[in-house]
Motif scaffolding. Structure first.
Motif, PDB file in Angstrom:
ATOM      1  N   LEU A   1      -0.172  11.269   4.279  1.00  0.00           N
ATOM      2  CA  LEU A   1      -0.304  11.615   2.867  1.00  0.00           C
ATOM      3  C   LEU A   1      -0.553  13.116   2.702  1.00  0.00           C
ATOM      4  N   ASP A   2      -1.266  13.710   3.665  1.00  0.00           N
ATOM      5  CA  ASP A   2      -1.448  15.163   3.660  1.00  0.00           C
ATOM      6  C   ASP A   2      -0.098  15.879   3.737  1.00  0.00           C
ATOM      7  N   ILE A   3       0.780  15.381   4.616  1.00  0.00           N
ATOM      8  CA  ILE A   3       2.109  15.981   4.751  1.00  0.00           C
ATOM      9  C   ILE A   3       2.886  15.827   3.450  1.00  0.00           C
ATOM     10  N   HIS A   4       2.789  14.647   2.847  1.00  0.00           N
ATOM     11  CA  HIS A   4       3.463  14.384   1.571  1.00  0.00           C
ATOM     12  C   HIS A   4       3.014  15.385   0.506  1.00  0.00           C
ATOM     13  N   GLN A   5       1.722  15.646   0.452  1.00  0.00           N
ATOM     14  CA  GLN A   5       1.193  16.593  -0.531  1.00  0.00           C
ATOM     15  C   GLN A   5       1.590  18.026  -0.183  1.00  0.00           C
ATOM     16  N   PHE A   6       1.626  18.339   1.107  1.00  0.00           N
ATOM     17  CA  PHE A   6       1.992  19.687   1.544  1.00  0.00           C
ATOM     18  C   PHE A   6       3.416  20.029   1.116  1.00  0.00           C
TER      19      PHE A   6
ATOM     20  N   LEU B   1       8.413   6.362   4.518  1.00  0.00           N
ATOM     21  CA  LEU B   1       7.258   5.560   4.110  1.00  0.00           C
ATOM     22  C   LEU B   1       6.720   5.920   2.732  1.00  0.00           C
ATOM     23  N   LEU B   2       6.719   7.207   2.391  1.00  0.00           N
ATOM     24  CA  LEU B   2       6.123   7.649   1.130  1.00  0.00           C
ATOM     25  C   LEU B   2       7.145   8.261   0.172  1.00  0.00           C
ATOM     26  N   LYS B   3       8.427   8.198   0.560  1.00  0.00           N
ATOM     27  CA  LYS B   3       9.506   8.777  -0.252  1.00  0.00           C
ATOM     28  C   LYS B   3       9.275  10.265  -0.498  1.00  0.00           C
ATOM     29  N   THR B   4       8.759  10.938   0.512  1.00  0.00           N
ATOM     30  CA  THR B   4       8.585  12.389   0.446  1.00  0.00           C
ATOM     31  C   THR B   4       9.958  13.038   0.260  1.00  0.00           C
ATOM     32  N   SER B   5      10.029  13.967  -0.647  1.00  0.00           N
ATOM     33  CA  SER B   5      11.300  14.620  -0.952  1.00  0.00           C
ATOM     34  C   SER B   5      11.630  15.666   0.112  1.00  0.00           C
ATOM     35  N   LEU B   6      12.736  15.450   0.824  1.00  0.00           N
ATOM     36  CA  LEU B   6      13.183  16.388   1.849  1.00  0.00           C
ATOM     37  C   LEU B   6      14.398  17.159   1.335  1.00  0.00           C
ATOM     38  N   SER B   7      14.464  18.432   1.665  1.00  0.00           N
ATOM     39  CA  SER B   7      15.578  19.270   1.228  1.00  0.00           C
ATOM     40  C   SER B   7      16.291  19.867   2.427  1.00  0.00           C
ATOM     41  N   THR B   8      17.445  20.413   2.192  1.00  0.00           N
ATOM     42  CA  THR B   8      18.223  21.027   3.264  1.00  0.00           C
ATOM     43  C   THR B   8      17.549  22.280   3.817  1.00  0.00           C
TER      44      THR B   8
ATOM     45  N   VAL C   1      -7.110   5.880   2.696  1.00  0.00           N
ATOM     46  CA  VAL C   1      -6.332   6.301   1.520  1.00  0.00           C
ATOM     47  C   VAL C   1      -6.838   5.645   0.240  1.00  0.00           C
ATOM     48  N   PHE C   2      -8.015   5.050   0.284  1.00  0.00           N
ATOM     49  CA  PHE C   2      -8.504   4.304  -0.876  1.00  0.00           C
ATOM     50  C   PHE C   2      -8.755   5.175  -2.113  1.00  0.00           C
TER      51      PHE C   2
ATOM     52  N   LEU D   1       0.834  -1.197   0.000  1.00  0.00           N
ATOM     53  CA  LEU D   1       0.000   0.000   0.000  1.00  0.00           C
ATOM     54  C   LEU D   1       0.874   1.256   0.000  1.00  0.00           C
ATOM     55  N   LEU D   2       1.933   1.242   0.802  1.00  0.00           N
ATOM     56  CA  LEU D   2       2.838   2.390   0.869  1.00  0.00           C
ATOM     57  C   LEU D   2       3.521   2.644  -0.475  1.00  0.00           C
ATOM     58  N   ILE D   3       3.951   1.562  -1.131  1.00  0.00           N
ATOM     59  CA  ILE D   3       4.605   1.708  -2.435  1.00  0.00           C
ATOM     60  C   ILE D   3       3.646   2.316  -3.457  1.00  0.00           C
ATOM     61  N   LEU D   4       2.391   1.887  -3.409  1.00  0.00           N
ATOM     62  CA  LEU D   4       1.408   2.402  -4.352  1.00  0.00           C
ATOM     63  C   LEU D   4       1.082   3.871  -4.099  1.00  0.00           C
ATOM     64  N   LEU D   5       1.251   4.326  -2.863  1.00  0.00           N
ATOM     65  CA  LEU D   5       0.982   5.722  -2.538  1.00  0.00           C
ATOM     66  C   LEU D   5       2.157   6.632  -2.879  1.00  0.00           C
ATOM     67  N   GLN D   6       3.329   6.044  -3.097  1.00  0.00           N
ATOM     68  CA  GLN D   6       4.495   6.842  -3.479  1.00  0.00           C
ATOM     69  C   GLN D   6       4.326   7.358  -4.903  1.00  0.00           C
ATOM     70  N   ASP D   7       4.893   8.499  -5.172  1.00  0.00           N
ATOM     71  CA  ASP D   7       4.746   9.086  -6.504  1.00  0.00           C
ATOM     72  C   ASP D   7       5.348   8.210  -7.588  1.00  0.00           C
ATOM     73  N   GLU D   8       6.459   7.531  -7.276  1.00  0.00           N
ATOM     74  CA  GLU D   8       7.117   6.659  -8.258  1.00  0.00           C
ATOM     75  C   GLU D   8       7.500   5.337  -7.596  1.00  0.00           C
ATOM     76  N   GLY D   9       6.549   4.708  -6.925  1.00  0.00           N
ATOM     77  CA  GLY D   9       6.828   3.461  -6.217  1.00  0.00           C
ATOM     78  C   GLY D   9       7.046   2.297  -7.165  1.00  0.00           C
ATOM     79  N   ASN D  10       7.923   1.383  -6.765  1.00  0.00           N
ATOM     80  CA  ASN D  10       8.234   0.206  -7.574  1.00  0.00           C
ATOM     81  C   ASN D  10       7.548  -1.012  -6.979  1.00  0.00           C
ATOM     82  N   VAL D  11       6.461  -1.448  -7.610  1.00  0.00           N
ATOM     83  CA  VAL D  11       5.678  -2.570  -7.100  1.00  0.00           C
ATOM     84  C   VAL D  11       6.475  -3.872  -7.155  1.00  0.00           C
TER      85      VAL D  11
END
Length: 385
Positions: A243-248, A281-288, A51-52, A19-29
């Motif tokens: 997922l809200d944080i990921h989108q934010f 978990l969602l591969k959210t992109s973090l920056s410096t 998250v359905f 489920l987590l992989i599918l929610l990632q923007d570019e997850g590898n199933v």
């Protein structure tokens, strides 16, 4: 330059990992052996974590060997949620106008306003109610308005000596005909805690057009503060909040302002916890640019602690909680607190509780005596227990 984190997920079910992989923007199933997936469990997790809608959209683009009944169930839930969000959206517009006509300032917190702000699509986020923040001084007028509109109050708050004003943060109303739950907040979070003043939140507010109505909601840094405080308080036990944080994070964010807001209210480590969970978990992109939120050991430790809530389908809204979950959650809530919050929390024990009035009933004119009697009542309850 980007940074990333990896948490220990060894006890997380395989179905949740998929489920987590599918929610990632570019997850590898391909990372998951689909032959080992219990698709009924997968569906239960999708519903539990709310998250359905996003999951269904992603599965539409893939050709996975999923039982047709599972896809059909997700499709039906997706449609039902779309109708629900449209229903809530119409009520939000209507109530926003009525509140404005009464001269009551209001900030909508979640529901349709959050779906449009973060997902740009009403159908991609779930919500079962409407949440609005109003000034404490206007609570009575808001209640009168809601009663006029057919809402019924769920009067569940017990209080003594006015402790409801800071120990609680919202009251719930339900419309039996419309089937809508409406939560009226006078605080963003339950106390004791330092919060932004409503006037400051109002000055930083944003608006979004719904139909013919401009609906007001939180400014960017205030919204992040609210989202991380809410998600952390519930152990991030539903992935919808993460997922809200990921989108934010995908937005153009002034992280210096965000950091100052979190620091001022004791939530800096909680903001870091949210970002690290998103990264792992969602591969959210973090920056410096987020370095202030991520520094030190506390954020990563708190993120790892939150994995506990993903190892099984824990519902913190259903009482009574299993004993092990209850004990763990109480300890985790304390670990989330900053030193100042822990001090305020300990001091709050000196303020009488409604249970004190049940243990030793006194006339209302003598309720002030609960202050000096508080230690004795607390000791007596411990002995009896």
């Amino acid at each position: 330059m980007q940074v990333g984190y990896t948490l220990n997920l060894n006890c997380v079910p395989t179905e949740l990992r998929l489920l987590l992989i599918l929610l990632q923007d570019e997850g590898n199933v391909d990372e998951i052996n689909l032959q080992h997936i219990n698709w009924n469990t997968f569906l239960e997790l999708a519903m539990h974590h709310r998250v359905f809608p996003m999951l269904y959209r992603r599965l539409q683009k893939l050709n996975l060997p999923i039982d047709a009944s599972i896809l059909q169930a997700l499709h039906q839930d997706f449609k039902n949620n779309t109708f629900q969000m449209l229903h809530l959206s119409a009520e939000m517009q209507y109530m926003s106008r009525l509140l404005a006509d009464r001269g009551i300032r209001s900030l909508f917190l979640k529901g349709p306003i959050l779906a449009m702000e973060l997902y740009r699509d009403l159908s991609l986020r779930t919500s079962c109610d409407l949440d609005v923040l109003v000034p404490l001084a206007d609570l009575q007028r808001v209640e009168e308005l809601l009663i006029e509109q057919g809402y019924e109050k769920d009067d569940y708050i017990e209080t003594v000596l006015g402790d409801w004003k800071w120990r609680h943060h919202h009251v719930t109303y339900f419309h039996p005909v419309k089937g809508i739950k409406f939560e009226v907040h006078w605080r963003l979070n339950p106390g004791p805690a330092i919060e932004p003043r409503f006037q400051d939140l109002w000055q930083r507010r944003r608006t979004r057009r719904f139909g013919n109505e401009d609906v007001a909601f939180l400014g960017q840094e205030d919204l992040f503060f609210f989202l991380v405080a809410h998600g952390a308080r519930h152990g991030w036990s539903r992935l919808r909040w993460l997922l809200d944080i990921h989108q934010f994070v995908k937005q153009d964010v002034d992280w210096k302002k965000v950091s100052r807001t979190l620091q001022a209210h004791g939530y800096l480590r909680v903001g870091g916890q949210a970002l690290i969970l998103g990264s792992s978990l969602l591969k959210t992109s973090l920056s410096t640019n987020m370095v202030t939120l991520l520094k030190g050991k506390h954020p990563e430790r708190l993120a790892q602690e939150a994995v506990f809530y993903l190892e099984s389908m824990i519902n913190l809204h259903t009482e009574p909680l299993p004993h092990d979950v209850s004990v763990y959650h109480k300890k985790h809530l304390v670990s989330l607190m900053s030193p100042m919050q822990k001090t305020m929390f300990l001091i709050s024990f000196l303020y009488p509780y409604p249970e004190d009035a049940k243990t030793l009933p006194l006339p209302k004119s003598l309720h002030f005596l609960y202050f000096p009697l508080r230690p004795a009542i607390w000791a007596w309850k411990k002995i009896v227990r």
